[in-house]
Structures are given as C-alpha cells and as structure tokens.
Write an enzyme that holds these catalytic residues in place. Structure first.
Site, short mmCIF file in Angstrom:
data_model
loop_
_atom_site.label_atom_id
_atom_site.label_comp_id
_atom_site.label_asym_id
_atom_site.label_seq_id
_atom_site.Cartn_x
_atom_site.Cartn_y
_atom_site.Cartn_z
N GLU A 124 0.92 -1.09 0.03
CA GLU A 124 0.09 -0.21 -0.13
C GLU A 124 0.92 1.25 0.06
OE1 GLU A 124 -3.74 0.00 0.24
OE2 GLU A 124 -2.70 2.01 -0.59
N VAL A 127 2.69 3.26 -3.39
CA VAL A 127 2.10 4.51 -4.22
C VAL A 127 1.25 5.25 -3.41
CG1 VAL A 127 0.30 4.80 -6.18
CG2 VAL A 127 1.81 2.70 -6.28
N GLY A 129 1.92 7.31 -0.96
CA GLY A 129 2.54 7.59 0.47
C GLY A 129 1.33 7.12 1.30
N GLU A 185 13.94 11.27 -2.90
CA GLU A 185 14.61 9.77 -2.81
C GLU A 185 16.16 10.20 -2.49
OE1 GLU A 185 12.91 6.61 -3.63
OE2 GLU A 185 11.56 8.19 -3.21
N ASP A 196 10.15 8.16 -10.38
CA ASP A 196 9.46 7.73 -9.32
C ASP A 196 7.92 7.57 -9.60
OD1 ASP A 196 9.27 6.88 -6.26
OD2 ASP A 196 8.03 8.65 -6.56
N LYS A 200 5.24 4.17 -10.04
CA LYS A 200 3.91 4.15 -9.34
C LYS A 200 2.64 3.95 -10.19
CE LYS A 200 5.65 6.86 -5.57
NZ LYS A 200 6.30 8.12 -5.13
N GLY A 298 6.65 11.25 3.26
CA GLY A 298 6.86 11.82 4.44
C GLY A 298 7.05 10.55 5.40
N1 HSE Z 1 10.26 10.51 -3.42
C1 HSE Z 1 9.03 10.00 -3.25
C2 HSE Z 1 8.01 11.24 -3.53
C3 HSE Z 1 8.71 9.58 -1.85
O1 HSE Z 1 8.49 12.55 -3.34
O2 HSE Z 1 6.85 11.21 -3.85
C4 HSE Z 1 7.46 8.71 -1.62
O3 HSE Z 1 7.08 7.75 -2.56
#
Ligand code: HSE
Length: 415
Positions: A124, A127, A129, A185, A196, A200, A298
């Site tokens: 979960e 994707v 957060g 990241e 990133d 997702k 976060g």
């Molecule tokens: N680096 C990613 C972002 C962290 O900023 O969304 C969460 O997946």
C-alpha cells in the site's frame, strides 16, 4: 502477540516503529492482538534510542527467527531488498513494503512466491504515500472496468512545482527544501526526472489491468526543464502545471501510458492538489470518477500505510489476500508517438508576425496566450488535438524557419 521486524531505519522505517509504539492499543484492537517490533535491521548505528537493543546488522537474525511473522521492508532499492524479500516469503513470513522500485520491477514474481507460500506481499505504501489507493483499487473497485487512471504521484515534484507557482521559488531551492523535509529519494533524480512517478503508475496499471508493466517501456519526462514563464502561461490559460502519470487501456489488452508535466485546468480536482500531496483520479465504468488525495511522501504518512498493511497481514494470517498479476510476456504499453494530445508551445521568433503565419499553418486550432512582461519576441500558444508525431513534425518545421521552440507541454483533457 505478533512479532514483527523492520528492515531499514530511514525516514519510513523509523516512522513505522514510531506509529506502532504510539498507537499500540488502537492497533491491537484492530489486529486482534498486540503487535511488537522485535528486530530492526540497519547497517548504521542508532545509539540512544529507547529501542537501540533491537538493532541488528545481520539479516539472518530476522529470517531465521520463527517468532517473527511479518517483516516491513523499508530499505528501498532493488538489491538486497529483492533477495531479502524472496527469502522471507519462502520462510513463510509476510512482507510489507514501501519499495516502489522493487514492486515495479519484481512485483509479479514476488506476489507469485507469496501465493505459493500462503503469505502476503503487501505494498500500500508504494504508491501515494499515506493515501489508501492499492486496496481500494483492487478490492473496493473490483466490480469496475477501470477506464483510466490519472495521478500526481510524486510528492517532491508537486512540492517543487507548488513553490514555483505560489512563491516563485527557484527550482534548486525548492528541491533542497523537499530533501530536508525527507520527501525526496536518496538520489532525487528519480523524483525530478519522473522515474518515481513512473514506477507508481506502472504498479497501478498492473493492478488495474492484470499484467506487469515495466517502467522502461513508459515514455517519461520530468520537471527539470520547466520555467517560471511556463508557469505564468499556464496561469493565464486557466490552470497549473503538474507532473502527471496516466494509464488508459486501449484494444487487445494494451495500455496507453505516459509520465510528463501537463497543463491541468483549474476545473480539475488535480489542480488543487498542492505541496507534498498526491492525488489519483480513477475512472471506473460503474462508479464513474473517484478521487484519492493525501500526503504522498513523508515519515508518518508513509508509515501509516505500512502499518495498515501490517495489521492486515497479522489479522489475515494464513490467508493470501495479496492481489497478483501476470508477468509481462510482451510489452503491453503502446507507442506514445501514436497517441494524441493538445499542446502548449512557447517559442521565440525574430519576426513574430511572420512566425504566427507559419505556426498557424503547421499546428491546428492555434490559440495565443499572453503573460505579464512578455518579451516582444516570445509567442506562446495552445493547439487542438494532434497526433504526437505530427506535433513533433510541426515543431521541427517551424524550427527549420528559425523559430526556436523553448517549451512543448501536453494539456490534460479532463477525465
Ligand atoms: N520521493 C517520493 C515522493 C517519496 O516524493 O513522492 C514517496 O514515494
């Protein structure tokens, strides 16, 4: 009492320990038993924590411990996370992960192993957060044919864009702030170049359409070339620029996918997703449109999603609740150059009057935009719907006549 382990004591891993310790009694009620962190794996030293004695540097201390039934993998990266996850699943332990890179590359294989060993591989937190999106997509929306998924899937870039739009903050300064706040990241290239967000949208597409989608097959553009001039033109057009991931099924099981900055109209709910928040719009043929919005990165928001999966794994022990999808036996992603979009284009031309004639003969339905302090030699316009390769040809044609194309950004049609 369920005993768990956490691998990786970075931003997310330390958040998982914190959430489990802070919400101990609520979690116990929901899981049906108390949950205790027995081990934390990390190569670094963490002296002075109330749980310093739980740390180990040896993966086998977790893998060989029969009391530990659930392991959170919050290490990130492909290796050794892949090997560790495989060994744990094969040892009969459920694995909970926030590692989108691993799910996007090896998800089909790891889910198959989890099924074989009757344990769970839950992701979960990979994707959006803290946003519940994985389980709603494959459980609550299971009765739908998913017609489209469109999302702001990276918190760091959304934070940077918000700072550029609202505060005219330079890109580098906003990125440094996002890193300081623990959103980015380790190597922020994956954030700002779109990698990133791409992982997702690939995970969401695999869940929705049942086949593994490799990120390298998805055309991906980041936000590094965006300027405050483009932000101003988006405002005068009636919208904002967002980094968007999109997946839409076409015929024969193929999926049209892309990650890129887009002009998003103010009427779209995605235009008001600010800062580190993510937003995902899912369109199902029964439910119509559903929006999921929340903190996309976060410490505690991401830990919230991990701990939710821990509770599910503890509660559903002995049942395989993970959704699986097929390994990719072919590339299901269509050639983006055959797709169609409307575009925003910004150019400079020595003679704007002549340039306008050429622009109008090469692009369709040209509509000019203006901005404050617009240089005399600058033109910006939107186009009608054009096939990607035709829009590219049109840009090349005007460039051959000395009109310099500074920006070409797609426009999101409302879903
Ligand atoms: N680096 C990613 C972002 C962290 O900023 O969304 C969460 O997946």
């Amino acid at each position: 009492m369920a005993k768990i382990a956490v691998m990786g004591h970075g931003v997310v891993g330390s958040g998982v320990v914190e959430v489990i310790n802070t919400n101990r009694s609520h979690i116990a009620k929901r899981a049906g038993e108390e949950i205790e962190v027995k081990r934390v794996l990390d190569l670094r030293e963490f002296p002075g924590l109330p749980y310093t004695d739980l740390f180990t540097k040896d993966f086998q201390d977790i893998c060989n411990d029969e009391e530990i039934s659930v392991v959170c993998e919050t290490m990130g990266g492909l290796h050794p996370a892949y090997e560790f996850t495989k060994s744990l699943l094969e040892s009969g332990k459920s694995v909970i992960t926030s590692n989108k890179e691993l799910v996007a590359q090896k998800g089909a294989e790891l889910l198959k192993i989890a099924k074989e060993y009757n344990v769970n591989y839950l992701f979960e937190a990979s994707v959006g957060g803290g946003i519940p999106i994985i389980r709603p997509l494959h459980r609550c929306l299971a009765g739908n044919d998913i017609e489209e998924i469109v999302g702001i899937l990276n918190g760091t870039t959304n934070f940077i864009l918000t700072k550029m739009i609202d505060d005219e903050m330079p890109f580098e300064e906003a990125l440094a702030l996002a890193q300081k706040l623990g959103y980015a990241e380790k190597d922020p290239t994956a954030d700002i170049e779109g990698g990133d967000a791409c992982r997702k949208i690939c995970i969401l597409a695999a869940l929705a359409y049942g086949t593994h989608v490799y990120p390298e097959n998805v055309h991906t553009t980041g936000i590094t070339k965006l300027t405050l001039a483009d932000v101003d033109y988006a405002r005068s057009w009636g919208g904002v620029i967002k980094l968007i991931g999109r997946a839409k099924p076409v015929e024969n099981g193929d999926v049209s996918m892309m990650v890129c900055p887009m002009f998003v109209p103010n009427e779209s709910v995605l235009s008001s997703v600010h800062d580190v928040f993510n937003g995902v719009l899912v369109k199902g043929n029964a439910v119509d449109k559903v929006a999921f919005i929340g903190r996309g990165a976060g410490k505690l928001p991401t830990a919230s999603a991990v701990v939710g999966d821990v509770v599910a794994a503890v509660k559903e022990k002995g049942t395989s609740i993970s959704q699986t999808w097929k390994p990719a036996d072919r590339n299901v992603v269509t050639d983006y150059k055959q797709g169609s979009n409307k575009f925003y284009v910004r150019v400079v031309a020595d003679d704007p009057t002549t340039a306008k004639q050429l622009i109008e003969s090469c692009f369709t339905e040209v509509c000019y935009l203006t901005r404050e302090n617009q240089p005399e030699n600058e033109l910006a316009f939107t186009t009608g719907m054009m096939v990607e390769c035709e829009a590219r040809k049109a840009a090349e044609q005007i460039a051959k006549q000395g009109i310099k194309v500074l920006a070409k950004i797609r426009i999101l049609d409302l879903i």
